[in-house]
Write a protein that holds these residues in place. Structure first.
Motif, PDB file in Angstrom:
ATOM      1  N   ARG A 179       0.883  -1.165   0.000  1.00 37.60           N
ATOM      2  CA  ARG A 179       0.000   0.000   0.000  1.00 37.60           C
ATOM      3  C   ARG A 179       0.917   1.210   0.000  1.00 37.60           C
ATOM      4  N   LEU A 180       0.849   1.989  -1.063  1.00 37.62           N
ATOM      5  CA  LEU A 180       1.702   3.158  -1.198  1.00 37.62           C
ATOM      6  C   LEU A 180       0.863   4.422  -1.134  1.00 37.62           C
ATOM      7  N   MET A 181       1.435   5.467  -0.562  1.00 35.38           N
ATOM      8  CA  MET A 181       0.844   6.796  -0.628  1.00 35.38           C
ATOM      9  C   MET A 181       1.768   7.600  -1.529  1.00 35.38           C
ATOM     10  N   VAL A 182       1.195   8.127  -2.634  1.00 33.63           N
ATOM     11  CA  VAL A 182       1.997   8.778  -3.665  1.00 33.63           C
ATOM     12  C   VAL A 182       1.527  10.215  -3.864  1.00 33.63           C
ATOM     13  N   ASP A 183       2.461  11.144  -3.762  1.00 34.89           N
ATOM     14  CA  ASP A 183       2.175  12.556  -3.993  1.00 34.89           C
ATOM     15  C   ASP A 183       2.264  12.829  -5.486  1.00 34.89           C
ATOM     16  N   CYS A 184       1.088  13.050  -6.105  1.00 35.72           N
ATOM     17  CA  CYS A 184       1.027  13.327  -7.543  1.00 35.72           C
ATOM     18  C   CYS A 184       0.708  14.792  -7.810  1.00 35.72           C
ATOM     19  N   GLY A 185       1.031  15.661  -6.832  1.00 37.27           N
ATOM     20  CA  GLY A 185       0.813  17.088  -7.000  1.00 37.27           C
ATOM     21  C   GLY A 185      -0.615  17.523  -6.745  1.00 37.27           C
ATOM     22  N   GLU A 186      -1.407  16.674  -6.128  1.00 35.64           N
ATOM     23  CA  GLU A 186      -2.798  16.992  -5.819  1.00 35.64           C
ATOM     24  C   GLU A 186      -2.903  17.417  -4.352  1.00 35.64           C
ATOM     25  N   GLU A 187      -4.116  17.732  -3.899  1.00 34.54           N
ATOM     26  CA  GLU A 187      -4.305  18.166  -2.513  1.00 34.54           C
ATOM     27  C   GLU A 187      -3.850  17.116  -1.514  1.00 34.54           C
ATOM     28  N   GLU A 188      -4.132  15.850  -1.804  1.00 32.65           N
ATOM     29  CA  GLU A 188      -3.760  14.759  -0.905  1.00 32.65           C
ATOM     30  C   GLU A 188      -3.065  13.654  -1.695  1.00 32.65           C
ATOM     31  N   PRO A 189      -2.202  12.891  -1.040  1.00 31.56           N
ATOM     32  CA  PRO A 189      -1.559  11.761  -1.722  1.00 31.56           C
ATOM     33  C   PRO A 189      -2.595  10.711  -2.144  1.00 31.56           C
ATOM     34  N   ARG A 190      -2.266   9.968  -3.182  1.00 33.86           N
ATOM     35  CA  ARG A 190      -3.119   8.887  -3.668  1.00 33.86           C
ATOM     36  C   ARG A 190      -2.693   7.575  -3.033  1.00 33.86           C
ATOM     37  N   GLN A 191      -3.679   6.773  -2.663  1.00 30.49           N
ATOM     38  CA  GLN A 191      -3.398   5.411  -2.212  1.00 30.49           C
ATOM     39  C   GLN A 191      -3.363   4.521  -3.448  1.00 30.49           C
ATOM     40  N   ILE A 192      -2.267   3.807  -3.609  1.00 26.29           N
ATOM     41  CA  ILE A 192      -2.112   2.890  -4.735  1.00 26.29           C
ATOM     42  C   ILE A 192      -1.619   1.555  -4.189  1.00 26.29           C
ATOM     43  N   LEU A 193      -2.267   0.489  -4.622  1.00 29.40           N
ATOM     44  CA  LEU A 193      -1.832  -0.857  -4.252  1.00 29.40           C
ATOM     45  C   LEU A 193      -1.064  -1.429  -5.429  1.00 29.40           C
ATOM     46  N   SER A 194       0.083  -2.027  -5.139  1.00 25.80           N
ATOM     47  CA  SER A 194       0.925  -2.547  -6.201  1.00 25.80           C
ATOM     48  C   SER A 194       1.648  -3.805  -5.735  1.00 25.80           C
ATOM     49  N   SER A 195       1.765  -4.763  -6.627  1.00 26.47           N
ATOM     50  CA  SER A 195       2.394  -6.048  -6.284  1.00 26.47           C
ATOM     51  C   SER A 195       3.896  -6.003  -6.549  1.00 26.47           C
ATOM     52  N   LEU A 196       4.596  -5.258  -5.715  1.00 26.83           N
ATOM     53  CA  LEU A 196       6.049  -5.072  -5.867  1.00 26.83           C
ATOM     54  C   LEU A 196       6.870  -5.813  -4.824  1.00 26.83           C
ATOM     55  N   VAL A 197       6.218  -6.540  -3.914  1.00 28.12           N
ATOM     56  CA  VAL A 197       6.910  -7.172  -2.788  1.00 28.12           C
ATOM     57  C   VAL A 197       8.056  -8.072  -3.246  1.00 28.12           C
ATOM     58  N   ASP A 198       7.884  -8.778  -4.344  1.00 23.73           N
ATOM     59  CA  ASP A 198       8.928  -9.698  -4.826  1.00 23.73           C
ATOM     60  C   ASP A 198      10.159  -8.984  -5.380  1.00 23.73           C
ATOM     61  N   TRP A 199      10.034  -7.683  -5.681  1.00 24.31           N
ATOM     62  CA  TRP A 199      11.133  -6.978  -6.345  1.00 24.31           C
ATOM     63  C   TRP A 199      11.753  -5.850  -5.535  1.00 24.31           C
ATOM     64  N   TYR A 200      10.999  -5.293  -4.603  1.00 20.05           N
ATOM     65  CA  TYR A 200      11.497  -4.153  -3.831  1.00 20.05           C
ATOM     66  C   TYR A 200      11.139  -4.305  -2.359  1.00 20.05           C
ATOM     67  N   THR A 201      12.011  -3.803  -1.493  1.00 18.08           N
ATOM     68  CA  THR A 201      11.630  -3.655  -0.095  1.00 18.08           C
ATOM     69  C   THR A 201      10.824  -2.359   0.004  1.00 18.08           C
ATOM     70  N   ALA A 202      10.047  -2.235   1.062  1.00 17.09           N
ATOM     71  CA  ALA A 202       9.269  -1.011   1.261  1.00 17.09           C
ATOM     72  C   ALA A 202      10.196   0.198   1.336  1.00 17.09           C
ATOM     73  N   GLU A 203      11.342   0.040   1.981  1.00 19.92           N
ATOM     74  CA  GLU A 203      12.301   1.139   2.124  1.00 19.92           C
ATOM     75  C   GLU A 203      12.858   1.582   0.763  1.00 19.92           C
ATOM     76  N   GLU A 204      13.033   0.658  -0.168  1.00 20.19           N
ATOM     77  CA  GLU A 204      13.550   1.004  -1.491  1.00 20.19           C
ATOM     78  C   GLU A 204      12.547   1.815  -2.307  1.00 20.19           C
ATOM     79  N   VAL A 205      11.275   1.599  -2.053  1.00 23.32           N
ATOM     80  CA  VAL A 205      10.227   2.265  -2.832  1.00 23.32           C
ATOM     81  C   VAL A 205      10.010   3.706  -2.367  1.00 23.32           C
TER      82      VAL A 205
END
Length: 113
Positions: free
Chosen positions: A37-63
């Protein structure tokens, strides 16, 4: 014979709203082996919640802190009981997945054209 992908008109590409965003936070989705579960700042009023299946390739800290293109006008989807409001862009290379990023600083919300 190689099957080519379906060709789209430029007007179809223009329907995609792809913006630059910075990952502010990333945490594993409870009960899932693959999802963050990522919170991404796309230049809007609030960050967007995005779910992505990256666990096999990245640690949370790397993202966290990555500057990435985000498809922001994708229809929201309920995944593992949580809503996802966009899609990160990545390249699939065989069994590997690599997040796309920028080669120099770009402000959040900048539109990919």
């Amino acid at each position: 014979m190689i099957k080519l992908p379906e060709e789209l008109a430029y007007k179809d590409f223009k329907k995609l709203d792809i913006r630059i965003g910075t990952v502010e936070s990333c945490e594993k989705v409870e009960g899932s082996d693959k999802l963050y579960r990522l919170m991404v700042d796309c230049g809007e009023e609030e960050p967007r919640q995005i779910l992505s299946s990256l666990v096999d390739w990245y640690t949370a800290e790397e993202v966290v802190g990555k500057v990435i293109p985000v498809l922001v006008n994708l229809k929201p989807a309920k995944i593992f009981g949580q809503m996802s409001y966009g899609m990160l862009l990545a390249a699939e290379i065989g069994e590997d997945c690599v997040l796309l990023t920028t080669d120099r600083p770009i402000q959040n919300g900048a539109r990919i054209t």
